[in-house]
Design an enzyme around this catalytic site. Structure first.
Site, short mmCIF file in Angstrom:
data_model
loop_
_atom_site.label_atom_id
_atom_site.label_comp_id
_atom_site.label_asym_id
_atom_site.label_seq_id
_atom_site.Cartn_x
_atom_site.Cartn_y
_atom_site.Cartn_z
N SER A 1 7.67 1.92 -3.62
CA SER A 1 8.92 2.58 -4.00
C SER A 1 9.24 3.62 -2.94
CB SER A 1 8.75 3.27 -5.35
OG SER A 1 9.83 4.15 -5.64
N TYR B 1 4.16 8.51 -11.56
CA TYR B 1 4.78 7.42 -10.79
C TYR B 1 4.69 7.70 -9.29
CZ TYR B 1 8.29 3.85 -9.63
OH TYR B 1 8.93 2.76 -9.13
#
Length: 257
Positions: A139, A152
């Site tokens: 990401s 995350y």
């Protein structure tokens, strides 16, 4: 680019990015192993649908990516694994001092540790066959941080670090390991959030996309699952034989600054 005869295992692939990547690889001729934590009739029906659409072998194998033994069992059940796409992931947003411990543990397990287990299990077979591609879907948050996403961001940074380590360990093998780092991707889940967010902010849906969802993405355009799938195909091509250990940002310029 033909991937005929290759088999790709894509974790977390019954929807969203994972399904998009699986479709792209199937379109290039690869046999596909779909995966998620559910074991529903519709999961197996999806595999059958892809097989009919692309004329390749497609199986669905249930495995809970929060469980290391199930991650490794997925690879064992798949048998041949030429391409491993570590995509499974979940998200939770909260300040770190209020972050639920169970959510932290689940995000670290599914978003990061699962990639360790599947990679460790798949590498011996890749070395034996003399070819392999490991593609980690990280990401932009593997390269940048945002508030309230501690688990995350930690997991995705970890995936990028592991990508580099695996690349060094396989540098003399015909195996590469890279991470695709997307910004905001237009998935059905994101698309469904736009109308509610528009009501909450009292904006038009177009304004919400530009000023809220894509606030950090300079292009003001979503990354598409098809673009991520095309990048995965490129990483499997001979042109990418010397491309390894790289976090590849596909984020409309987010991490350029």
């Amino acid at each position: 680019m033909s991937l005929n005869g290759k088999t790709a295992v894509v974790t977390g692939s019954n929807s969203g990015i994972g399904l998009g990547v699986a479709r792209s690889l199937a379109g290039a001729g690869a046999n596909i192993v779909l995966n998620s934590f559910t074991d529903r009739d519709e999961d197996h029906a999806l595999a059958k649908q892809l097989a009919e659409e692309f004329g390749v072998g497609v199986r669905y194998i249930q495995a809970d990516m929060s469980k290391g033994d199930q991650c490794r069992a997925l690879i064992e059940k798949a048998g041949q694994v030429d391409i491993l796409v570590n995509n499974a992931g979940i998200q939770h947003v909260a300040p770190i001092d209020e972050f639920p411990v169970d959510k932290w543990d689940a995000i670290i397990a599914i978003n990061m540790s699962s990639a360790f287990h599947t990679t460790a299990a798949a590498l011996p077979g890749m070395r034996k066959s003399g070819w392999g591609r490991i593609i980690n879907v990280a990401s932009a948050h593997g390269l940048r941080a945002s508030p309230y996403k501690s688990a995350y961001v930690t997991a995705k940074h970890g995936v990028v670090g592991m990508t580099k380590t695996v690349a060094l360990e396989t540098a003399k093998d015909p195996i590469t390991c890279n991470a695709i780092c997307p910004g905001y991707v237009l998935t059905p889940l994101v698309e469904a959030q736009i109308p509610d967010t528009a009501k909450e902010y009292k904006m038009s849906e177009d304004e919400v996309v530009e000023k809220v969802i894509l606030a950090k993405q300079p292009s003001k355009q979503f990354v598409t699952v098809e673009q991520i799938g095309d990048m995965a195909i490129f990483l499997c091509s001979p042109a990418a034989d010397q491309l390894t250990g790289q976090p590849i940002a596909m984020d409309g310029g987010w991490t350029a600054a």
